[in-house]
Design an enzyme around this catalytic site. Structure first.
Site, PDB file in Angstrom:
ATOM      1  N   LYS A  40       1.989   1.595  -3.247  1.00 13.16           N
ATOM      2  CA  LYS A  40       0.730   1.425  -2.501  1.00 13.16           C
ATOM      3  C   LYS A  40      -0.473   1.621  -3.411  1.00 13.16           C
ATOM      4  O   LYS A  40      -0.396   2.342  -4.403  1.00 13.16           O
ATOM      5  CB  LYS A  40       0.658   2.448  -1.366  1.00 13.16           C
TER       6      LYS A  40
ATOM      7  N   ASN B 186       4.721  14.512 -17.800  1.00 13.75           N
ATOM      8  CA  ASN B 186       5.294  13.183 -18.015  1.00 13.75           C
ATOM      9  C   ASN B 186       5.593  13.042 -19.510  1.00 13.75           C
ATOM     10  O   ASN B 186       5.423  13.993 -20.276  1.00 13.75           O
ATOM     11  CB  ASN B 186       4.370  12.081 -17.456  1.00 13.75           C
TER      12      ASN B 186
ATOM     13  N   SER C 212      -2.052   6.497  -0.956  1.00 14.97           N
ATOM     14  CA  SER C 212      -0.674   6.050  -1.211  1.00 14.97           C
ATOM     15  C   SER C 212       0.379   7.122  -0.895  1.00 14.97           C
ATOM     16  O   SER C 212       1.567   6.887  -1.051  1.00 14.97           O
ATOM     17  CB  SER C 212      -0.540   5.649  -2.686  1.00 14.97           C
TER      18      SER C 212
ATOM     19  N   LYS D 131      -6.413  15.185  -9.294  1.00 10.96           N
ATOM     20  CA  LYS D 131      -5.011  15.621  -9.276  1.00 10.96           C
ATOM     21  C   LYS D 131      -4.791  16.781  -8.298  1.00 10.96           C
ATOM     22  O   LYS D 131      -3.788  16.828  -7.591  1.00 10.96           O
ATOM     23  CB  LYS D 131      -4.558  16.011 -10.680  1.00 10.96           C
ATOM     24  N   GLY D 132      -5.748  17.735  -8.273  1.00 12.52           N
ATOM     25  CA  GLY D 132      -5.584  18.877  -7.373  1.00 12.52           C
ATOM     26  C   GLY D 132      -5.591  18.436  -5.920  1.00 12.52           C
ATOM     27  O   GLY D 132      -4.697  18.797  -5.139  1.00 12.52           O
ATOM     28  N   ALA D 133      -6.599  17.642  -5.566  1.00 12.31           N
ATOM     29  CA  ALA D 133      -6.728  17.200  -4.170  1.00 12.31           C
ATOM     30  C   ALA D 133      -5.565  16.280  -3.785  1.00 12.31           C
ATOM     31  O   ALA D 133      -5.045  16.360  -2.667  1.00 12.31           O
ATOM     32  CB  ALA D 133      -8.060  16.483  -3.984  1.00 12.31           C
TER      33      ALA D 133
ATOM     34  N   GLY E  26      -4.229   2.920  -4.639  1.00 12.24           N
ATOM     35  CA  GLY E  26      -5.090   4.090  -4.493  1.00 12.24           C
ATOM     36  C   GLY E  26      -4.341   5.400  -4.677  1.00 12.24           C
ATOM     37  O   GLY E  26      -3.113   5.422  -4.806  1.00 12.24           O
TER      38      GLY E  26
ATOM     39  N   ASP F 124     -12.373   8.491  -6.866  1.00 12.14           N
ATOM     40  CA  ASP F 124     -11.837   7.483  -7.790  1.00 12.14           C
ATOM     41  C   ASP F 124     -12.567   6.158  -7.596  1.00 12.14           C
ATOM     42  O   ASP F 124     -12.667   5.649  -6.472  1.00 12.14           O
ATOM     43  CB  ASP F 124     -10.340   7.272  -7.542  1.00 12.14           C
TER      44      ASP F 124
ATOM     45  N   ALA G  32       1.172   8.657  -8.543  1.00 10.49           N
ATOM     46  CA  ALA G  32       2.632   8.743  -8.377  1.00 10.49           C
ATOM     47  C   ALA G  32       3.110  10.116  -8.881  1.00 10.49           C
ATOM     48  O   ALA G  32       3.965  10.756  -8.266  1.00 10.49           O
ATOM     49  CB  ALA G  32       3.326   7.615  -9.123  1.00 10.49           C
ATOM     50  N   GLY G  33       2.516  10.573  -9.996  1.00 13.40           N
ATOM     51  CA  GLY G  33       2.871  11.899 -10.525  1.00 13.40           C
ATOM     52  C   GLY G  33       2.434  13.005  -9.567  1.00 13.40           C
ATOM     53  O   GLY G  33       3.131  14.002  -9.393  1.00 13.40           O
TER      54      GLY G  33
END
Ligand code: RIB
Length: 316
Positions: free
Chosen positions: A289, A188, A295, A43-45, A291, A16, A254-255
């Site tokens: 937090k 979401n 986070s 998202k996977g990691a 990142g 990212d 967060a998701g």
């Protein structure tokens, strides 16, 4: 369900590239940012790291490129305790990257350039198949090609492994045969709106939408309504879990934290409601937090948060 105490994350691995700006740019606008940093994501990691931090034995299946980002991403997954033996280093492509802007309210915009993630194919599913018999949960998202997701879901279903699908980024249409293979789907508001074809912006529309996903064959549909909370619908019940109020700094991942928390609780055989509460708590902590993977909470932090917020039950 297969009750083996470990989980697989099958999905994307990105670096990212994050800029913090006072507000998100509109088309054609140039803005001066405040801050720039790189942080492991995808998202996977993220979901793999979320589960590992919560104490789950976690296997990552996916791809990185043979480059500096790929090396760093692998190192980071290993450091978080994720098994990376089935992360393939693809010599022909670069690692996935995500260009992320985060504003003062913690809201974000993300552009993903998938790179190696887009090369995930049936050979990776073959690797995944060797892990499935010893795992209780398979967690997937949509940053790798859909045919591989379908194959993995079919294999998991045959073995009684619980399939959790985070349908992100949003797609308009899923193959009809995917829905009955999914035990829990966790969109979401944007994602569920695209799946059902109408805007989801309140509890009524969210409940209607989760019921439609149930009719299409999923075992359980959870709509993540951001700072409002979560609606969860199964054949037996619909319940609402309000969000934990927190000061949001950065909602990136967060998701993913929600999905990791939910999956970890499933691996621990907690009830569906408790699992949703774990997910909501992990998501809330992550939003405080900066990142993505930076986070994600440990189990200690999560349990402490639940205790302080009065959401702790003896059987957590
Ligand atoms: O869900 C957040 C993630 O989406 C980021 O880490 C980014 O890599 C994108 O995959």
């Amino acid at each position: 369900m297969n009750s083996n105490p470990c989980a697989i994350a099958f999905g994307s691995i990105n670096m990212d590239l994050v800029a913090r700006t006072p507000k998100l740019p509109v088309p054609g606008e140039t803005l001066l940012g405040r801050d720039f940093f790189t942080v492991p994501g995808g998202k996977g990691a993220n979901q793999a790291v979320a589960m590992a931090r919560l104490g789950v034995t976690t296997y990552m299946v996916g791809r990185v490129g043979d480059d500096n980002f790929g090396n760093q991403l692998l190192k980071n997954l290993k450091a978080a305790g994720v098994d990376t033996a089935n992360v393939f280093i693809d010599k022909n492509v670069s690692s996935g990257v995500a260009l992320i802007s985060v504003d003062n309210a913690g809201e974000n915009q993300i552009i993903v350039v998938p790179g190696a993630n887009s090369c995930v194919d049936s050979s990776d599913v073959k690797n995944l198949n060797t892990l499935l018999p010893s795992c209780g949960v398979l967690l997937m998202q949509f940053e790798i090609p859909l045919p591989s997701i379908l194959l993995a879901a079919q294999a998991a279903k045959r073995l009684g492994v619980k399939v959790i699908l985070d349908p992100a980024p949003a797609l308009n249409q899923l193959p009809a045969e995917l829905y009955p293979l999914v035990d829990i789907i966790t969109p979401n508001v944007v994602e569920i709106g695209q799946l059902v074809g109408f805007p989801v912006n309140d509890l009524d529309s969210a409940t209607k939408a989760t019921n439609i996903l149930l009719q299409r064959g999923v075992g359980c549909a959870i709509a993540k309504l951001g700072s409002r909370g979560v609606i969860c619908t199964t054949k037996k019940e619909t319940f609402f879990v309000p969000a934990f109020p927190v000061e949001s700094v950065d909602t990136v991942a967060a998701g993913d934290a929600f999905n990791g928390g939910l999956a970890a609780a499933m691996v621990e055989n907690l009830s569906l409601k408790q699992a949703v509460i774990w997910g909501a708590a992990a998501g809330a902590i992550a939003a405080t937090k900066s990142g993505a993977q930076s986070s994600l909470p440990t189990k200690e932090v999560l349990i402490d948060f639940l205790q302080v917020r009065g959401a702790f039950k003896n059987n957590f």
